[in-house]
Design an enzyme around this catalytic site. Sequence first.
Site, PDB file in Angstrom:
ATOM      1  N   ASP A  82      29.378  55.962  81.242  1.00 58.17           N
ATOM      2  CA  ASP A  82      30.566  55.598  82.021  1.00 58.17           C
ATOM      3  C   ASP A  82      30.101  54.854  83.280  1.00 58.17           C
ATOM      4  O   ASP A  82      29.370  53.871  83.149  1.00 58.17           O
ATOM      5  CB  ASP A  82      31.395  56.852  82.328  1.00 58.17           C
ATOM      6  N   HIS A 277      35.318  58.615  74.384  1.00 56.76           N
ATOM      7  CA  HIS A 277      34.603  58.100  75.548  1.00 56.76           C
ATOM      8  C   HIS A 277      33.524  59.036  76.071  1.00 56.76           C
ATOM      9  O   HIS A 277      32.555  58.580  76.685  1.00 56.76           O
ATOM     10  CB  HIS A 277      35.610  57.808  76.660  1.00 56.76           C
TER      11      HIS A 277
END
Length: 298
Positions: A82, A277
């Site tokens: 991320d 994610h």
Amino acid sequence: MQGEGPLVVLVHGFPESWYSWRHQLPALAAAGFKAVAVDMPGYGSSAKPEAINRYNQVALAADIAELATQLGADEFVVVGHDWGAPTAWHTALLYPDRVKAVVGLSVPYGGRPPLPPTQGMRRLFKDAFFYMLYFQEPGVAERELEADIPRFIRAFVYSCSGDNPRDYFRAEAFPADATLLQTVTDPGRPPAWMSAADLAFYVGEFERSGLRGPLNYYRNLDHTWRLTEHLQDRQILQPALFISGDRDPVPKLGREYQRMDHAVPGIEKIVIPKVGHWTQQEAPAAVNRALTAFLNHL
């Protein structure tokens, strides 16, 4: 920090902490590496600078290089997920003589964009809500999200995970004046891959530290772009690996994933099925196999 051997620095994203690497630390140590997971500036036990511009990627890359120096390593591998991925990419770009290899999870590197990032986002989303643009104004997201940290963590994690059957960014177009919690789904409990204790750890961290520092990463998108004009045509030439989930909405945004082959020549790409994610938390065994295989071949 766990293990002895070549240094591997693990850099987390938003809204996470060193704890997001809890499954990787013992696996990398067992494979013969010194694995170090950091709390980035603004998070957990780390410093929380007041100046918004301090959270730019040039400064954060310098933090990673200095950490390696303090740990006695001239060379190291940097792994980021991320927001940690841009930090990893920039550390490789800015310290090519020290970064032996680089791994990014979820956020690809396609080179320095031709326009400031927020301009590109406004062109892409037009009159629709996009969370990175919502985070730009200091204080706005803090007031909304800090009012109910447990709900924010549950909903944000679920909505961007492989558990969510819809692409968070494309399933429904919310108006630009929406708030974040209007656009995400709160399942009322953590997903199966995140225990109640895991969720409680994250909630405790953000209830103590707040979200101002973490949100400042988003407020440096354009500032980082201005600071990195000298990187416009520079490629990442070290051995590189990119890991993502096939249900992760982030690599599908823009053209960075398609541009990565040019920006990072020879990069190896691994896509993990049924994963969203939160790559290393949703699929720790698959990520550990990919990381150790890549590191062992260096």
